[in-house]
Design a protein around this motif. Sequence first.
Motif, PDB file in Angstrom:
ATOM      1  N   GLY A 268       0.473  -1.108   0.355  1.00 14.78           N
ATOM      2  CA  GLY A 268      -0.312   0.355  -0.232  1.00 14.78           C
ATOM      3  C   GLY A 268       0.670   1.508   0.079  1.00 14.78           C
ATOM      4  O   GLY A 268       2.137   1.275   0.254  1.00 14.78           O
ATOM      5  N   ALA A 269       0.421   2.762  -0.121  1.00 15.34           N
ATOM      6  CA  ALA A 269       0.793   3.842  -0.352  1.00 15.34           C
ATOM      7  C   ALA A 269       1.523   3.770   1.414  1.00 15.34           C
ATOM      8  O   ALA A 269       2.497   3.989   0.616  1.00 15.34           O
ATOM      9  CB  ALA A 269      -0.864   5.078  -0.361  1.00 15.34           C
ATOM     10  N   ILE A 270       1.793   3.079   2.214  1.00 10.52           N
ATOM     11  CA  ILE A 270       1.560   4.172   3.458  1.00 10.52           C
ATOM     12  C   ILE A 270       2.253   2.138   3.558  1.00 10.52           C
ATOM     13  O   ILE A 270       1.152   1.859   4.767  1.00 10.52           O
ATOM     14  CB  ILE A 270       0.484   4.550   3.988  1.00 10.52           C
ATOM     15  CG1 ILE A 270       0.655   5.666   3.873  1.00 10.52           C
ATOM     16  CG2 ILE A 270       2.092   4.445   5.739  1.00 10.52           C
ATOM     17  CD1 ILE A 270       0.060   6.619   4.613  1.00 10.52           C
ATOM     18  N   GLN A 271       3.358   2.014   3.926  1.00 10.67           N
ATOM     19  CA  GLN A 271       4.019   0.800   4.242  1.00 10.67           C
ATOM     20  C   GLN A 271       4.845   0.314   4.916  1.00 10.67           C
ATOM     21  O   GLN A 271       5.721   0.941   4.582  1.00 10.67           O
ATOM     22  CB  GLN A 271       4.061  -0.002   3.171  1.00 10.67           C
ATOM     23  CG  GLN A 271       5.269   0.535   1.879  1.00 10.67           C
ATOM     24  CD  GLN A 271       5.529  -0.384   1.059  1.00 10.67           C
ATOM     25  OE1 GLN A 271       5.840  -1.194   0.583  1.00 10.67           O
ATOM     26  NE2 GLN A 271       3.893  -0.415  -0.117  1.00 10.67           N
ATOM     27  N   THR A 272       5.144  -0.684   5.504  1.00  9.89           N
ATOM     28  CA  THR A 272       6.684  -0.193   6.501  1.00  9.89           C
ATOM     29  C   THR A 272       6.514  -2.160   6.104  1.00  9.89           C
ATOM     30  O   THR A 272       6.854  -3.022   7.439  1.00  9.89           O
ATOM     31  CB  THR A 272       6.618  -0.660   7.797  1.00  9.89           C
ATOM     32  OG1 THR A 272       5.714   1.405   8.275  1.00  9.89           O
ATOM     33  CG2 THR A 272       7.419  -0.818   8.473  1.00  9.89           C
ATOM     34  N   ARG A 273       7.542  -2.508   5.123  1.00  8.58           N
ATOM     35  CA  ARG A 273       7.908  -3.723   5.505  1.00  8.58           C
ATOM     36  C   ARG A 273       9.160  -4.190   5.874  1.00  8.58           C
ATOM     37  O   ARG A 273      10.223  -4.320   5.458  1.00  8.58           O
ATOM     38  CB  ARG A 273       7.683  -3.942   3.612  1.00  8.58           C
ATOM     39  CG  ARG A 273       7.843  -5.436   2.591  1.00  8.58           C
ATOM     40  CD  ARG A 273       8.133  -5.331   1.140  1.00  8.58           C
ATOM     41  NE  ARG A 273       7.102  -5.024   0.068  1.00  8.58           N
ATOM     42  CZ  ARG A 273       6.995  -4.986  -0.742  1.00  8.58           C
ATOM     43  NH1 ARG A 273       8.165  -6.189  -0.719  1.00  8.58           N
ATOM     44  NH2 ARG A 273       6.052  -5.461  -1.354  1.00  8.58           N
ATOM     45  N   VAL A 274       7.619  -4.903   6.332  1.00 10.84           N
ATOM     46  CA  VAL A 274       9.548  -5.702   8.205  1.00 10.84           C
ATOM     47  C   VAL A 274      10.261  -6.269   6.810  1.00 10.84           C
ATOM     48  O   VAL A 274      11.522  -6.426   7.436  1.00 10.84           O
ATOM     49  CB  VAL A 274       8.993  -6.302   8.535  1.00 10.84           C
ATOM     50  CG1 VAL A 274       9.890  -7.944   9.246  1.00 10.84           C
ATOM     51  CG2 VAL A 274       7.361  -5.665   9.212  1.00 10.84           C
ATOM     52  N   ALA A 275      10.196  -7.293   5.865  1.00 13.29           N
ATOM     53  CA  ALA A 275      11.467  -7.831   5.119  1.00 13.29           C
ATOM     54  C   ALA A 275      12.383  -7.445   4.669  1.00 13.29           C
ATOM     55  O   ALA A 275      13.551  -7.588   4.383  1.00 13.29           O
ATOM     56  CB  ALA A 275      10.567  -8.854   3.658  1.00 13.29           C
ATOM     57  N   GLU A 276      12.341  -5.556   4.519  1.00 12.17           N
ATOM     58  CA  GLU A 276      13.454  -4.968   4.038  1.00 12.17           C
ATOM     59  C   GLU A 276      14.382  -5.081   4.828  1.00 12.17           C
ATOM     60  O   GLU A 276      15.601  -4.582   4.891  1.00 12.17           O
ATOM     61  CB  GLU A 276      12.891  -3.689   4.081  1.00 12.17           C
ATOM     62  CG  GLU A 276      12.000  -3.611   2.384  1.00 12.17           C
ATOM     63  CD  GLU A 276      12.919  -3.546   1.516  1.00 12.17           C
ATOM     64  OE1 GLU A 276      13.391  -2.679   0.433  1.00 12.17           O
ATOM     65  OE2 GLU A 276      12.514  -4.524   0.401  1.00 12.17           O
ATOM     66  N   ALA A 277      14.021  -5.084   6.385  1.00  6.62           N
ATOM     67  CA  ALA A 277      15.465  -5.537   7.303  1.00  6.62           C
ATOM     68  C   ALA A 277      16.699  -6.286   6.410  1.00  6.62           C
ATOM     69  O   ALA A 277      17.543  -6.026   7.069  1.00  6.62           O
ATOM     70  CB  ALA A 277      14.487  -5.745   8.671  1.00  6.62           C
ATOM     71  N   LEU A 278      15.986  -6.814   5.751  1.00  3.86           N
ATOM     72  CA  LEU A 278      17.143  -8.596   4.803  1.00  3.86           C
ATOM     73  C   LEU A 278      17.733  -7.629   3.726  1.00  3.86           C
ATOM     74  O   LEU A 278      19.112  -8.388   3.556  1.00  3.86           O
ATOM     75  CB  LEU A 278      16.014  -9.667   3.970  1.00  3.86           C
ATOM     76  CG  LEU A 278      15.290 -10.491   5.277  1.00  3.86           C
ATOM     77  CD1 LEU A 278      14.905 -11.401   4.284  1.00  3.86           C
ATOM     78  CD2 LEU A 278      16.238 -11.075   5.622  1.00  3.86           C
ATOM     79  N   THR A 279      17.954  -6.166   3.576  1.00  5.90           N
ATOM     80  CA  THR A 279      18.763  -5.442   2.333  1.00  5.90           C
ATOM     81  C   THR A 279      19.584  -5.793   2.754  1.00  5.90           C
ATOM     82  O   THR A 279      20.855  -5.013   1.991  1.00  5.90           O
ATOM     83  CB  THR A 279      18.052  -4.244   2.070  1.00  5.90           C
ATOM     84  OG1 THR A 279      17.824  -3.293   3.040  1.00  5.90           O
ATOM     85  CG2 THR A 279      16.252  -4.579   1.396  1.00  5.90           C
ATOM     86  N   VAL A 280      20.249  -6.021   4.421  1.00  4.69           N
ATOM     87  CA  VAL A 280      21.234  -5.670   4.951  1.00  4.69           C
ATOM     88  C   VAL A 280      22.702  -7.320   4.410  1.00  4.69           C
ATOM     89  O   VAL A 280      23.298  -7.220   4.113  1.00  4.69           O
ATOM     90  CB  VAL A 280      21.818  -5.467   6.130  1.00  4.69           C
ATOM     91  CG1 VAL A 280      21.237  -4.526   6.603  1.00  4.69           C
ATOM     92  CG2 VAL A 280      21.327  -6.780   6.965  1.00  4.69           C
ATOM     93  N   LEU A 281      21.751  -7.947   3.930  1.00 13.16           N
ATOM     94  CA  LEU A 281      22.418  -9.340   3.796  1.00 13.16           C
ATOM     95  C   LEU A 281      23.216  -8.761   3.096  1.00 13.16           C
ATOM     96  O   LEU A 281      24.010 -10.539   2.316  1.00 13.16           O
ATOM     97  CB  LEU A 281      21.741 -10.511   3.376  1.00 13.16           C
ATOM     98  CG  LEU A 281      20.428 -10.465   4.527  1.00 13.16           C
ATOM     99  CD1 LEU A 281      19.174 -11.669   4.629  1.00 13.16           C
ATOM    100  CD2 LEU A 281      20.530 -11.149   5.660  1.00 13.16           C
TER     101      LEU A 281
END
Length: 166
Positions: A32-45
Amino acid sequence: MKTNKVLFMTQAAMIAAIYVVLCLVFEPISYGAIQTRVAEALTVLPLFTPAAIPGLFIGCLIANMLGGGIMLDVIAGSLTTLVAAYLTWILRSKSKYLASVPPVVLNALVIPWVLKYGYGEPLPIPFLMGTVGIGEILTASIMGTVLLCVLDRYKNVIFRQGSYTA
Protein backbone atom coordinates in the motif's frame (compact mmCIF):
# COMPACT_ATOMS: atom_id res chain seq x y z
CA MET A 1 33.49 -25.50 -6.96
CA LYS A 2 30.19 -27.39 -7.17
CA THR A 3 29.71 -27.01 -3.41
CA ASN A 4 29.99 -23.23 -3.74
CA LYS A 5 27.26 -23.15 -6.41
CA VAL A 6 24.97 -25.27 -4.28
CA LEU A 7 25.68 -23.10 -1.25
CA PHE A 8 25.03 -19.95 -3.28
CA MET A 9 21.70 -21.26 -4.62
CA THR A 10 20.64 -22.54 -1.20
CA GLN A 11 21.37 -19.21 0.49
CA ALA A 12 19.59 -17.29 -2.28
CA ALA A 13 16.54 -19.56 -2.02
CA MET A 14 16.41 -19.28 1.77
CA ILE A 15 16.69 -15.49 1.65
CA ALA A 16 13.93 -15.33 -0.99
CA ALA A 17 11.69 -17.59 1.10
CA ILE A 18 12.23 -15.57 4.28
CA TYR A 19 11.50 -12.33 2.40
CA VAL A 20 8.21 -13.75 1.06
CA VAL A 21 7.16 -15.14 4.43
CA LEU A 22 7.85 -11.84 6.21
CA CYS A 23 5.80 -9.94 3.62
CA LEU A 24 2.88 -12.34 3.90
CA VAL A 25 2.93 -12.62 7.70
CA PHE A 26 2.96 -8.82 7.98
CA GLU A 27 0.68 -8.35 4.97
CA PRO A 28 -1.42 -5.49 6.42
CA ILE A 29 1.66 -3.27 6.64
CA SER A 30 3.69 -4.72 3.74
CA TYR A 31 1.63 -3.30 0.88
CA GLY A 32 0.00 0.00 0.00
CA ALA A 33 0.80 3.70 -0.08
CA ILE A 34 1.89 3.73 3.54
CA GLN A 35 3.87 0.58 4.13
CA THR A 36 6.46 -0.77 6.47
CA ARG A 37 7.75 -3.93 4.84
CA VAL A 38 9.49 -5.83 7.65
CA ALA A 39 11.22 -7.99 5.02
CA GLU A 40 13.27 -4.94 4.00
CA ALA A 41 15.42 -5.55 7.10
CA LEU A 42 16.96 -8.34 5.01
CA THR A 43 18.45 -5.78 2.63
CA VAL A 44 21.63 -5.82 4.75
CA LEU A 45 22.33 -9.42 3.73
CA PRO A 46 24.43 -8.56 0.64
CA LEU A 47 27.10 -7.50 3.15
CA PHE A 48 27.45 -11.15 4.10
CA THR A 49 26.82 -13.04 0.89
CA PRO A 50 26.38 -12.20 -2.78
CA ALA A 51 23.61 -14.82 -2.79
CA ALA A 52 21.43 -12.17 -1.15
CA ILE A 53 21.32 -10.22 -4.41
CA PRO A 54 19.23 -12.76 -6.37
CA GLY A 55 17.59 -13.90 -3.13
CA LEU A 56 16.16 -10.47 -2.34
CA PHE A 57 15.18 -9.92 -5.97
CA ILE A 58 13.31 -13.22 -6.27
CA GLY A 59 11.77 -12.82 -2.82
CA CYS A 60 10.48 -9.35 -3.69
CA LEU A 61 9.20 -10.59 -7.06
CA ILE A 62 7.25 -13.45 -5.49
CA ALA A 63 6.00 -11.31 -2.57
CA ASN A 64 4.75 -8.63 -4.95
CA MET A 65 2.95 -11.21 -7.09
CA LEU A 66 1.40 -12.97 -4.08
CA GLY A 67 0.48 -9.61 -2.56
CA GLY A 68 -1.69 -8.82 -5.58
CA GLY A 69 0.64 -6.28 -7.13
CA ILE A 70 0.06 -5.03 -10.64
CA MET A 71 2.70 -5.90 -13.25
CA LEU A 72 4.33 -2.45 -13.01
CA ASP A 73 4.75 -2.91 -9.26
CA VAL A 74 6.02 -6.46 -9.59
CA ILE A 75 8.63 -5.44 -12.17
CA ALA A 76 9.65 -1.97 -10.93
CA GLY A 77 9.62 -2.93 -7.24
CA SER A 78 11.62 -6.09 -7.83
CA LEU A 79 14.16 -4.38 -10.09
CA THR A 80 14.55 -1.62 -7.50
CA THR A 81 15.31 -4.27 -4.90
CA LEU A 82 17.79 -5.95 -7.27
CA VAL A 83 19.69 -2.72 -7.93
CA ALA A 84 19.64 -1.78 -4.23
CA ALA A 85 20.98 -5.21 -3.25
CA TYR A 86 23.75 -4.96 -5.83
CA LEU A 87 24.73 -1.47 -4.63
CA THR A 88 24.74 -2.72 -1.03
CA TRP A 89 27.12 -5.50 -2.14
CA ILE A 90 29.35 -2.89 -3.82
CA LEU A 91 29.34 -0.69 -0.68
CA ARG A 92 30.24 -3.58 1.66
CA SER A 93 33.91 -2.59 1.79
CA LYS A 94 33.17 1.08 2.60
CA SER A 95 31.13 0.80 5.78
CA LYS A 96 28.61 -1.72 7.00
CA TYR A 97 26.42 1.14 8.17
CA LEU A 98 25.92 2.30 4.57
CA ALA A 99 24.11 -0.97 3.81
CA SER A 100 20.64 0.54 4.13
CA VAL A 101 21.31 3.63 2.02
CA PRO A 102 20.63 2.05 -1.40
CA PRO A 103 17.29 0.44 -0.46
CA VAL A 104 16.07 3.55 1.36
CA VAL A 105 17.01 5.98 -1.41
CA LEU A 106 15.99 3.82 -4.38
CA ASN A 107 12.65 2.76 -2.91
CA ALA A 108 11.83 6.33 -1.86
CA LEU A 109 12.58 7.52 -5.40
CA VAL A 110 10.95 4.73 -7.45
CA ILE A 111 8.00 3.27 -5.53
CA PRO A 112 6.00 6.54 -5.16
CA TRP A 113 5.77 6.77 -8.97
CA VAL A 114 4.46 3.19 -9.11
CA LEU A 115 1.91 3.99 -6.42
CA LYS A 116 0.82 7.19 -8.16
CA TYR A 117 0.66 6.06 -11.77
CA GLY A 118 0.23 2.31 -11.38
CA TYR A 119 -2.35 2.28 -8.62
CA GLY A 120 -3.77 5.79 -9.07
CA GLU A 121 -2.84 6.82 -5.53
CA PRO A 122 -4.23 10.36 -5.04
CA LEU A 123 -1.55 11.45 -2.60
CA PRO A 124 1.18 13.73 -4.01
CA ILE A 125 4.54 12.21 -5.03
CA PRO A 126 6.56 14.11 -2.37
CA PHE A 127 4.23 12.80 0.35
CA LEU A 128 4.55 9.25 -1.01
CA MET A 129 8.33 9.64 -1.10
CA GLY A 130 8.17 10.58 2.56
CA THR A 131 5.95 7.65 3.55
CA VAL A 132 7.97 5.11 1.58
CA GLY A 133 11.21 6.66 2.86
CA ILE A 134 10.05 6.55 6.49
CA GLY A 135 8.95 2.93 6.08
CA GLU A 136 12.36 2.07 4.61
CA ILE A 137 14.19 3.91 7.38
CA LEU A 138 12.24 1.96 9.99
CA THR A 139 12.83 -1.40 8.35
CA ALA A 140 15.97 -1.30 6.18
CA SER A 141 17.89 1.15 8.36
CA ILE A 142 16.78 0.55 11.94
CA MET A 143 15.67 -3.09 11.85
CA GLY A 144 18.32 -3.87 9.25
CA THR A 145 21.09 -2.42 11.42
CA VAL A 146 19.91 -4.49 14.39
CA LEU A 147 19.92 -7.59 12.17
CA LEU A 148 23.34 -6.58 10.82
CA CYS A 149 24.81 -6.31 14.32
CA VAL A 150 23.42 -9.70 15.35
CA LEU A 151 24.53 -11.44 12.15
CA ASP A 152 27.94 -9.79 12.26
CA ARG A 153 28.65 -11.57 15.53
CA TYR A 154 27.77 -14.98 14.05
CA LYS A 155 28.64 -14.51 10.37
CA ASN A 156 31.23 -17.28 10.32
CA VAL A 157 28.67 -19.74 11.63
CA ILE A 158 25.66 -18.60 9.59
CA PHE A 159 27.35 -17.60 6.33
CA ARG A 160 30.03 -20.02 5.33
CA GLN A 161 32.83 -18.00 3.82
CA GLY A 162 34.24 -18.95 0.46
CA SER A 163 34.64 -17.76 -3.08
CA TYR A 164 31.51 -17.53 -5.17
CA THR A 165 31.27 -17.70 -8.90
CA ALA A 166 28.01 -15.84 -9.21
